[in-house]
Design an enzyme around this catalytic site. Structure first.
Site, mmCIF file in Angstrom:
data_model
loop_
_atom_site.group_PDB
_atom_site.id
_atom_site.type_symbol
_atom_site.label_atom_id
_atom_site.label_comp_id
_atom_site.label_asym_id
_atom_site.label_seq_id
_atom_site.Cartn_x
_atom_site.Cartn_y
_atom_site.Cartn_z
ATOM 1 C CB ILE A 16 89.110 15.764 58.079
ATOM 2 C CG1 ILE A 16 89.435 16.277 56.662
ATOM 3 C CG2 ILE A 16 89.812 14.430 58.328
ATOM 4 C CD1 ILE A 16 88.910 15.418 55.521
ATOM 5 C CB CYS A 162 92.579 14.442 49.998
ATOM 6 S SG CYS A 162 92.679 16.224 49.704
ATOM 7 C CG HIS A 189 90.994 20.523 46.518
ATOM 8 N ND1 HIS A 189 90.026 20.804 47.460
ATOM 9 C CD2 HIS A 189 91.703 19.486 47.019
ATOM 10 C CE1 HIS A 189 90.152 19.977 48.484
ATOM 11 N NE2 HIS A 189 91.159 19.159 48.243
ATOM 12 N NE ARG A 244 91.938 24.561 48.020
ATOM 13 C CZ ARG A 244 92.103 25.094 49.234
ATOM 14 N NH1 ARG A 244 91.228 25.976 49.692
ATOM 15 N NH2 ARG A 244 93.114 24.726 49.999
#
Ligand SMILES: NC(=O)c1ccc[n+]([C@@H]2O[C@H](COP(=O)([O-])OP(=O)(O)OC[C@H]3O[C@@H](n4cnc5c(N)ncnc54)[C@H](OP(=O)(O)O)[C@@H]3O)[C@@H](O)[C@H]2O)c1
Length: 352
Positions: A16, A162, A189, A244
């Site tokens: 990020i 997010c 994700h 994930r």
């Protein structure tokens, strides 16, 4: 508006942090930001910082000059001072004369943690994650939904997550139009840095000890509570789970809603098409009818891209929708939006 650009520092220069610096550099080329990142702090060494700024496996080469000289990371000729401290108290933040710190290390999640930065000379902090509880923060902001509630007095602000940035605008639109009786959300994700590449002792959550690129890995998520923090009218109505998947970037939300009123696919798609085209969510929400795959949204700055091809109904009140988001680039752009708004409000009306 301040005469000089506002001065901002980054703490934590990972996925990020680097996206934030790069997105700001892209905005500067378009004259779209009134602040500079003047310093960054990470526990990494300068050679790695330079290298990972220049070359990014997900977003490609940095579109500009990147060079380290002494303690300066030169970005297009402008020096960003590089610091290497593992504790907030090890940096003389006051000497940097910053207006705002963007905390992107993910290591600090409580008011006590935030206070350590403030006691060390940081005037205000914007966190790149939801804090542990609402009491840990002066405001949690989803840009386009509640950023106008900032009044400049805040010291500790969170940019939510997010997934929250993707989900909250969608749920608010649905609540306002067809009403939400109950909703289930599944986040699909991309892998993150809190998972190992191959099985390893990595995390106290046992599933996060498993190889990110070998499995679909269910993980815990605070998304439901995060949404309720932003939309308290939905308290007790939302549940969420997350998996994930073995991709490096771009994620999606699969949302199932029991609506309060009868609706249909045409109405729902039109609702999101209109919201993307006009009004408060323009530029934050996008709309597509094309047959996409996730990688098509790599480097997409929107918080959510509504995929009309995936809208389904089972009966007149059971709705299923899908929205994509670049979990890195979209979120980094929201960090910039909230930072710019926060600085404008805090430093012009309440300059300290
Ligand atoms: N990645 C996403 O899609 C995404 C989206 C939205 C929000 N977020 C949130 O943003 C935060 C950062 O996520 P990320 O994906 O960018 O993680 P990341 O790639 O692991 O970046 C974190 C960076 O901070 C550094 N760091 C660790 N401890 C530090 C300290 N004490 N002081 C300064 N720097 C330190 C890390 O160094 P080491 O690697 O050496 O430990 C790393 O470079 C997390 O809270 C995450 O939940 C992430």
């Amino acid at each position: 508006m301040s005469a000089r650009p506002f001065r901002v520092a980054l703490n934590g220069y990972g996925r990020i942090g680097r996206c934030v610096l790069r997105a700001l550099s892209e905005r500067h080329k378009q004259g779209g930001a009134n602040f500079d990142i003047i310093a960054l702090n990470d526990i990494a060494d300068q050679a790695s910082i330079e290298y990972l700024t220049r070359f990014d496996s997900t977003h490609g080469r940095f579109p500009g000059e990147v060079r380290v000289e002494g303690d300066c990371l030169h970005i297009n000729g402008v020096c960003v001072q590089v610091l290497c401290a593992s504790e907030p108290e090890q940096v003389d933040w006051a000497a940097l004369e910053i207006d705002l710190l963007l905390e992107c290390s993910g290591q600090y999640a409580t008011r006590e943690d935030a206070q350590r930065f403030i006691d060390a000379g940081v005037p205000r902090v914007l966190f790149s994650q939801p804090m542990e509880s609402a009491a840990d923060v002066d405001a949690t902001i989803v840009y386009g939904v509640n950023h106008a509630t900032l009044d400049g007095s805040e010291r500790i602000v969170s940019n939510a997550s997010c997934t929250t940035n993707c989900g909250v605008p969608l749920l608010e639109l649905l609540e306002q139009s067809v009403g939400i009786e109950h909703a289930f959300i599944t986040t699909i994700h991309s892998a993150m840095n809190d998972q190992p590449v191959i099985d390893a002792y990595h995390h106290k959550d046992l599933r996060r000890t498993r190889s990110a690129f070998q499995s679909v890995v269910p993980v815990s998520t605070g998304l439901a509570r995060g949404i309720e923090r932003l939309l308290p009218q939905l308290n007790g109505k939302i549940q969420a789970k997350a998996v994930r998947v073995p991709t490096v970037n771009v994620s999606c939300l699969d949302i199932t809603v029991k609506t309060q009123r009868d609706t249909d696919i045409t109405f729902i798609n039109q609702l999101f098409k209109q919201a993307a085209a006009h009004g408060a969510l323009h530029g934050l929400l996008d709309y597509t009818e094309l047959p996409h795959a996730s990688c098509d949204f790599n480097h997409d700055p929107h918080s959510a891209i509504f995929d009309a091809s995936q809208t389904q109904m089972s009966g007149p009140r059971m709705l299923s929708i899908v929205a994509w988001f670049d979990n890195e680039w979209g979120f980094a752009n929201r960090m910039l939006d909230v930072a710019q708004h926060f600085l404008n409000i805090a430093c012009t009306t309440n300059r300290q």
